[in-house]
Design a protein around this motif. Sequence first.
Motif, PDB file in Angstrom:
ATOM      1  N   VAL A 112      -5.931  -4.597   6.519  1.00 56.69           N
ATOM      2  CA  VAL A 112      -6.328  -3.932   5.277  1.00 56.69           C
ATOM      3  C   VAL A 112      -5.453  -4.392   4.116  1.00 56.69           C
ATOM      4  CG1 VAL A 112      -6.374  -1.675   4.131  1.00 56.69           C
ATOM      5  CG2 VAL A 112      -7.332  -1.929   6.427  1.00 56.69           C
ATOM      6  N   VAL A 113      -4.197  -4.711   4.419  1.00 55.78           N
ATOM      7  CA  VAL A 113      -3.264  -5.069   3.366  1.00 55.78           C
ATOM      8  C   VAL A 113      -3.705  -6.342   2.638  1.00 55.78           C
ATOM      9  CG1 VAL A 113      -1.754  -6.471   4.831  1.00 55.78           C
ATOM     10  CG2 VAL A 113      -0.806  -5.272   2.843  1.00 55.78           C
ATOM     11  N   GLU A 114      -4.520  -7.179   3.300  1.00 53.61           N
ATOM     12  CA  GLU A 114      -4.964  -8.421   2.653  1.00 53.61           C
ATOM     13  C   GLU A 114      -6.103  -8.181   1.668  1.00 53.61           C
ATOM     14  OE1 GLU A 114      -5.792 -11.463   5.478  1.00 53.61           O
ATOM     15  OE2 GLU A 114      -3.852 -11.261   6.480  1.00 53.61           O
ATOM     16  N   GLY A 115      -6.810  -7.052   1.798  1.00 55.36           N
ATOM     17  CA  GLY A 115      -7.857  -6.693   0.848  1.00 55.36           C
ATOM     18  C   GLY A 115      -8.988  -7.700   0.782  1.00 55.36           C
ATOM     19  N   ARG A 116      -9.521  -8.124   1.915  1.00 50.13           N
ATOM     20  CA  ARG A 116     -10.551  -9.163   1.938  1.00 50.13           C
ATOM     21  C   ARG A 116     -11.941  -8.634   1.591  1.00 50.13           C
ATOM     22  NH1 ARG A 116      -9.112 -13.233   6.945  1.00 50.13           N
ATOM     23  NH2 ARG A 116      -6.944 -13.584   6.388  1.00 50.13           N
ATOM     24  N   CYS A 117     -12.178  -7.338   1.722  1.00 53.02           N
ATOM     25  CA  CYS A 117     -13.474  -6.784   1.364  1.00 53.02           C
ATOM     26  C   CYS A 117     -13.255  -5.516   0.547  1.00 53.02           C
ATOM     27  CB  CYS A 117     -14.315  -6.506   2.624  1.00 53.02           C
ATOM     28  SG  CYS A 117     -13.786  -5.049   3.538  1.00 53.02           S
ATOM     29  N   PRO A 118     -14.291  -5.011  -0.116  1.00 54.95           N
ATOM     30  CA  PRO A 118     -14.126  -3.796  -0.950  1.00 54.95           C
ATOM     31  C   PRO A 118     -13.575  -2.625  -0.165  1.00 54.95           C
ATOM     32  CG  PRO A 118     -16.221  -4.849  -1.428  1.00 54.95           C
ATOM     33  CD  PRO A 118     -15.639  -5.581  -0.238  1.00 54.95           C
ATOM     34  N   THR A 119     -13.996  -2.491   1.091  1.00 58.18           N
ATOM     35  CA  THR A 119     -13.492  -1.381   1.906  1.00 58.18           C
ATOM     36  C   THR A 119     -11.978  -1.486   2.075  1.00 58.18           C
ATOM     37  OG1 THR A 119     -15.588  -1.358   3.104  1.00 58.18           O
ATOM     38  CG2 THR A 119     -13.753  -0.199   4.111  1.00 58.18           C
ATOM     39  N   CYS A 120     -11.502  -2.701   2.309  1.00 61.17           N
ATOM     40  CA  CYS A 120     -10.058  -2.925   2.433  1.00 61.17           C
ATOM     41  C   CYS A 120      -9.340  -2.519   1.159  1.00 61.17           C
ATOM     42  CB  CYS A 120      -9.768  -4.403   2.686  1.00 61.17           C
ATOM     43  SG  CYS A 120     -10.191  -4.958   4.330  1.00 61.17           S
ATOM     44  N   ARG A 121      -9.889  -2.968   0.043  1.00 63.21           N
ATOM     45  CA  ARG A 121      -9.208  -2.723  -1.233  1.00 63.21           C
ATOM     46  C   ARG A 121      -9.156  -1.232  -1.560  1.00 63.21           C
ATOM     47  NH1 ARG A 121     -11.393  -7.940  -2.317  1.00 63.21           N
ATOM     48  NH2 ARG A 121     -13.418  -7.151  -2.978  1.00 63.21           N
ATOM     49  N   VAL A 122     -10.271  -0.527  -1.266  1.00 62.75           N
ATOM     50  CA  VAL A 122     -10.294   0.915  -1.511  1.00 62.75           C
ATOM     51  C   VAL A 122      -9.288   1.613  -0.612  1.00 62.75           C
ATOM     52  CG1 VAL A 122     -11.688   3.001  -1.267  1.00 62.75           C
ATOM     53  CG2 VAL A 122     -12.652   0.971  -2.369  1.00 62.75           C
ATOM     54  N   ALA A 123      -9.289   1.248   0.672  1.00 58.90           N
ATOM     55  CA  ALA A 123      -8.372   1.880   1.614  1.00 58.90           C
ATOM     56  C   ALA A 123      -6.933   1.592   1.221  1.00 58.90           C
ATOM     57  CB  ALA A 123      -8.646   1.360   3.023  1.00 58.90           C
ATOM     58  N   ARG A 124      -6.666   0.349   0.847  1.00 59.94           N
ATOM     59  CA  ARG A 124      -5.305  -0.028   0.469  1.00 59.94           C
ATOM     60  C   ARG A 124      -4.867   0.750  -0.770  1.00 59.94           C
ATOM     61  NH1 ARG A 124      -4.231  -6.163  -1.127  1.00 59.94           N
ATOM     62  NH2 ARG A 124      -5.675  -5.484  -2.731  1.00 59.94           N
ATOM     63  N   ALA A 125      -5.765   0.854  -1.764  1.00 62.07           N
ATOM     64  CA  ALA A 125      -5.430   1.572  -2.997  1.00 62.07           C
ATOM     65  C   ALA A 125      -5.160   3.043  -2.708  1.00 62.07           C
ATOM     66  CB  ALA A 125      -6.567   1.427  -3.998  1.00 62.07           C
ATOM     67  N   GLU A 126      -5.984   3.643  -1.832  1.00 58.80           N
ATOM     68  CA  GLU A 126      -5.792   5.055  -1.526  1.00 58.80           C
ATOM     69  C   GLU A 126      -4.472   5.282  -0.808  1.00 58.80           C
ATOM     70  OE1 GLU A 126      -9.015   6.734   0.589  1.00 58.80           O
ATOM     71  OE2 GLU A 126     -10.392   6.662  -1.097  1.00 58.80           O
ATOM     72  N   ILE A 127      -4.155   4.401   0.135  1.00 57.02           N
ATOM     73  CA  ILE A 127      -2.907   4.565   0.888  1.00 57.02           C
ATOM     74  C   ILE A 127      -1.720   4.416  -0.055  1.00 57.02           C
ATOM     75  CG2 ILE A 127      -1.439   3.498   2.625  1.00 57.02           C
ATOM     76  CD1 ILE A 127      -4.095   2.774   4.101  1.00 57.02           C
ATOM     77  N   HIS A 128      -1.763   3.405  -0.894  1.00 57.76           N
ATOM     78  CA  HIS A 128      -0.632   3.184  -1.805  1.00 57.76           C
ATOM     79  C   HIS A 128      -0.559   4.266  -2.868  1.00 57.76           C
ATOM     80  CE1 HIS A 128      -0.056  -1.335  -0.794  1.00 57.76           C
ATOM     81  NE2 HIS A 128       0.171  -0.537   0.222  1.00 57.76           N
ATOM     82  N   HIS A 129      -1.726   4.854  -3.195  1.00 59.26           N
ATOM     83  CA  HIS A 129      -1.736   5.912  -4.197  1.00 59.26           C
ATOM     84  C   HIS A 129      -0.956   7.113  -3.703  1.00 59.26           C
ATOM     85  CE1 HIS A 129      -3.217   8.276  -7.540  1.00 59.26           C
ATOM     86  NE2 HIS A 129      -3.575   9.228  -6.704  1.00 59.26           N
ATOM     87  N   HIS A 130      -0.966   7.328  -2.383  1.00 61.11           N
ATOM     88  CA  HIS A 130      -0.301   8.493  -1.822  1.00 61.11           C
ATOM     89  C   HIS A 130       1.164   8.225  -1.518  1.00 61.11           C
ATOM     90  CE1 HIS A 130      -3.947  10.770  -1.624  1.00 61.11           C
ATOM     91  NE2 HIS A 130      -4.564   9.855  -0.914  1.00 61.11           N
ATOM     92  N   HIS A 131       1.638   7.027  -1.863  1.00 60.77           N
ATOM     93  CA  HIS A 131       3.020   6.701  -1.520  1.00 60.77           C
ATOM     94  C   HIS A 131       4.020   7.577  -2.247  1.00 60.77           C
ATOM     95  CE1 HIS A 131       3.448   2.623   0.691  1.00 60.77           C
ATOM     96  NE2 HIS A 131       2.751   3.513   1.371  1.00 60.77           N
ATOM     97  N   GLY A 132       3.742   7.937  -3.487  1.00 62.70           N
ATOM     98  CA  GLY A 132       4.699   8.744  -4.210  1.00 62.70           C
ATOM     99  C   GLY A 132       4.071   9.376  -5.430  1.00 62.70           C
TER     100      GLY A 132
END
Length: 63
Positions: free
Chosen positions: A15-35
Amino acid sequence: MSCEHLICARCSSPVVEGRCPTCRVARAEIHHHHGPAVPPSVILIALVLAFALAFALALQHLS
Ligand SMILES: [Zn+2]
């Protein structure tokens, strides 16, 4: 928590590579919750400064 080890169900890539829209959304959501928007250290520094200011004002009133 990190998304480094998550594998996308859609493109089977990390997911961290963000190769498809699903990856990018998941990555953004996970990083959004980091702090929070404001790091706790900034809040702590602001509290210390406010306390120091109040202490200085109290000392001025005493002298
Ligand atoms: Zn994907």
